[in-house]
Enzyme design. Sequence first.
Site, mmCIF file in Angstrom:
data_model
loop_
_atom_site.group_PDB
_atom_site.id
_atom_site.type_symbol
_atom_site.label_atom_id
_atom_site.label_comp_id
_atom_site.label_asym_id
_atom_site.label_seq_id
_atom_site.Cartn_x
_atom_site.Cartn_y
_atom_site.Cartn_z
ATOM 1 N N GLY A 75 40.709 0.529 -58.772
ATOM 2 C CA GLY A 75 40.824 0.804 -60.194
ATOM 3 C C GLY A 75 41.577 -0.260 -60.976
ATOM 4 N N TYR A 131 29.200 5.400 -69.388
ATOM 5 C CA TYR A 131 30.643 5.385 -69.671
ATOM 6 C C TYR A 131 30.970 4.854 -71.055
ATOM 7 C CZ TYR A 131 30.904 5.227 -64.491
ATOM 8 O OH TYR A 131 30.775 5.450 -63.151
ATOM 9 N N GLU A 140 42.131 -1.089 -52.357
ATOM 10 C CA GLU A 140 40.680 -0.895 -52.371
ATOM 11 C C GLU A 140 40.072 -1.390 -53.678
ATOM 12 O OE1 GLU A 140 40.437 3.354 -51.999
ATOM 13 O OE2 GLU A 140 41.019 3.351 -49.894
ATOM 14 N N PRO A 141 40.235 -2.666 -53.985
ATOM 15 C CA PRO A 141 39.707 -3.153 -55.254
ATOM 16 C C PRO A 141 38.180 -3.255 -55.223
ATOM 17 C CG PRO A 141 40.546 -4.979 -53.970
ATOM 18 C CD PRO A 141 40.858 -3.734 -53.184
ATOM 19 N N GLY A 142 37.551 -2.808 -56.271
ATOM 20 C CA GLY A 142 36.109 -2.984 -56.426
ATOM 21 C C GLY A 142 35.876 -3.933 -57.574
ATOM 22 N N CYS A 146 12.364 5.033 -72.671
ATOM 23 C CA CYS A 146 12.223 6.124 -73.632
ATOM 24 C C CYS A 146 13.403 7.080 -73.580
ATOM 25 C CB CYS A 146 10.946 6.901 -73.338
ATOM 26 S SG CYS A 146 9.524 5.831 -73.215
ATOM 27 N N GLU A 147 14.585 6.599 -73.899
ATOM 28 C CA GLU A 147 15.800 7.417 -73.984
ATOM 29 C C GLU A 147 16.654 6.817 -75.083
ATOM 30 O OE1 GLU A 147 16.681 10.004 -72.019
ATOM 31 O OE2 GLU A 147 15.328 9.774 -70.314
ATOM 32 N N ARG A 155 25.953 1.279 -67.230
ATOM 33 C CA ARG A 155 27.350 1.513 -67.629
ATOM 34 C C ARG A 155 27.542 1.826 -69.114
ATOM 35 N NH1 ARG A 155 31.131 -1.663 -67.355
ATOM 36 N NH2 ARG A 155 32.753 -0.361 -66.479
ATOM 37 N N TYR A 208 29.323 -1.868 -60.381
ATOM 38 C CA TYR A 208 28.594 -0.660 -60.818
ATOM 39 C C TYR A 208 27.410 -1.046 -61.701
ATOM 40 C CZ TYR A 208 32.981 0.896 -59.020
ATOM 41 O OH TYR A 208 34.059 1.049 -58.197
#
Length: 425
Positions: A239, A316, A273-275, A355-356, A312, A384
């Site tokens: 995070g 988010y 645990e870096p992503g 189509c959204e 994303r 992500y």
Amino acid sequence: MDSFIYKDGKLFAEGVDVETIANEVGTPVYIYSKATFLDHLKKIQTAYADIDTTVCYSIKACGNINILKELAKAGSGFDIVSGGELYRAQQAGADMSKIVYAGVGKTDAEILDALNAGIGTFNIESEPELENLIALCKKHGKTTKAALRVNPDIKYDSHRHITTGVKETKFGIDIERAQKVFAKYNKNGVVEMSAIHVHLGSGGKTIEPYVNYVKKILPLVDELRSRGHTIDTLDLGGGYGADYESDTVPSAVDYAAGIVPLLKAANLKLILEPGKSIIANAAIMLTEVVFKKTGGEKTFVIVDAGMNDLIRPCLYEAFHFIWPAQVNEKYVPAKRTKGLTMPGTETVDVVGPICEGTDYFAKDRAMPPVVRGDLIAVFTAGAYGYTMASNYNARPMCPEVLVDRNQYKVIRKRQTYEDLIELEK
Ligand SMILES: *Cc1c(COP(=O)(O)O)cnc(C)c1O
């Protein structure tokens, strides 16, 4: 730092003009810079070198096996959340002792695979999970290590969908209960409970929440030790901030300055645990303008990438800096920031073809004027991004390209229409 830089108005990934890649493999395409993610990993490894630290890159951020191989070679362990990610790590030649396995719903089959692979640590999210792990170890004659995931119940500023470290989430165990769990299961004979795991969710932009987490956990460690438990490791999860805007988040050195002294004093080993702090700004998604449409007040730039390629913003409300891959020198952005405007820019919505209504990448964004056929770069797309891509609208998944100085290679091919129905035959 990253390696996506304009030279004479043209965007380069390290030493490669991104237009060259578009010409060869088409668009949309994800373009990764090896130097960038290796640099981020190295900086973390170096910043925490004063204590025994294992960096376990979080595969769910970006799991391409060619990238995992490079990270494994550079000494990274891995944070996995599924049997599929375990398989990826194995195929990438990862050191199994440096694997931590999180996830609230690990199945028996997944647990057995991980036990057989000899992974380092199971990160336990609930008592039923711990009971099940103990039972499976006994049944199959295995032993392993576990960390109990604890919720320190500290709130911080983040999007509601990516908040995990507070009470009343499905993750981990409330801090008050942790001691009881250790007392109840400590003498099980097969699962060595020697670590505490916390994970702050994503979006931290200051070091305070991490330091506060450690400070809230240390009394628990003391208490457990005074009761005879051997706690030797704190897994601080992931995070950590990533540069979605230039220079807006703490560096690895900043985080380490707050965290290392506390762990050193407590004689604790550290797992990180870096992503996204490793991979986010190590990629752009390059896409081509299909049409430009002006309707009412608004101008829409319709591109050939959609929310299936990068979800994303839709999921988010995440910010990605977006800019044409070729610009007049005066438009080269000094920094990638949310409010960037320059004389002569145009305010547009950048949207996909799906189509959204949520199929967008940016709303009311200033950009140098573009026309049909122009390439635009969606920056900081490495985390992500591809891992959340799908075939929605029967859109073949786009390719991934890895740049290494002046060379590049396709590390995942573009899917074909035949691929779309292959498993349905
Ligand atoms: C998602 C996740 C990470 C990685 O998070 P980033 O924000 O990408 O650093 C690490 N640990 C756990 C348990 C996670 O769920």
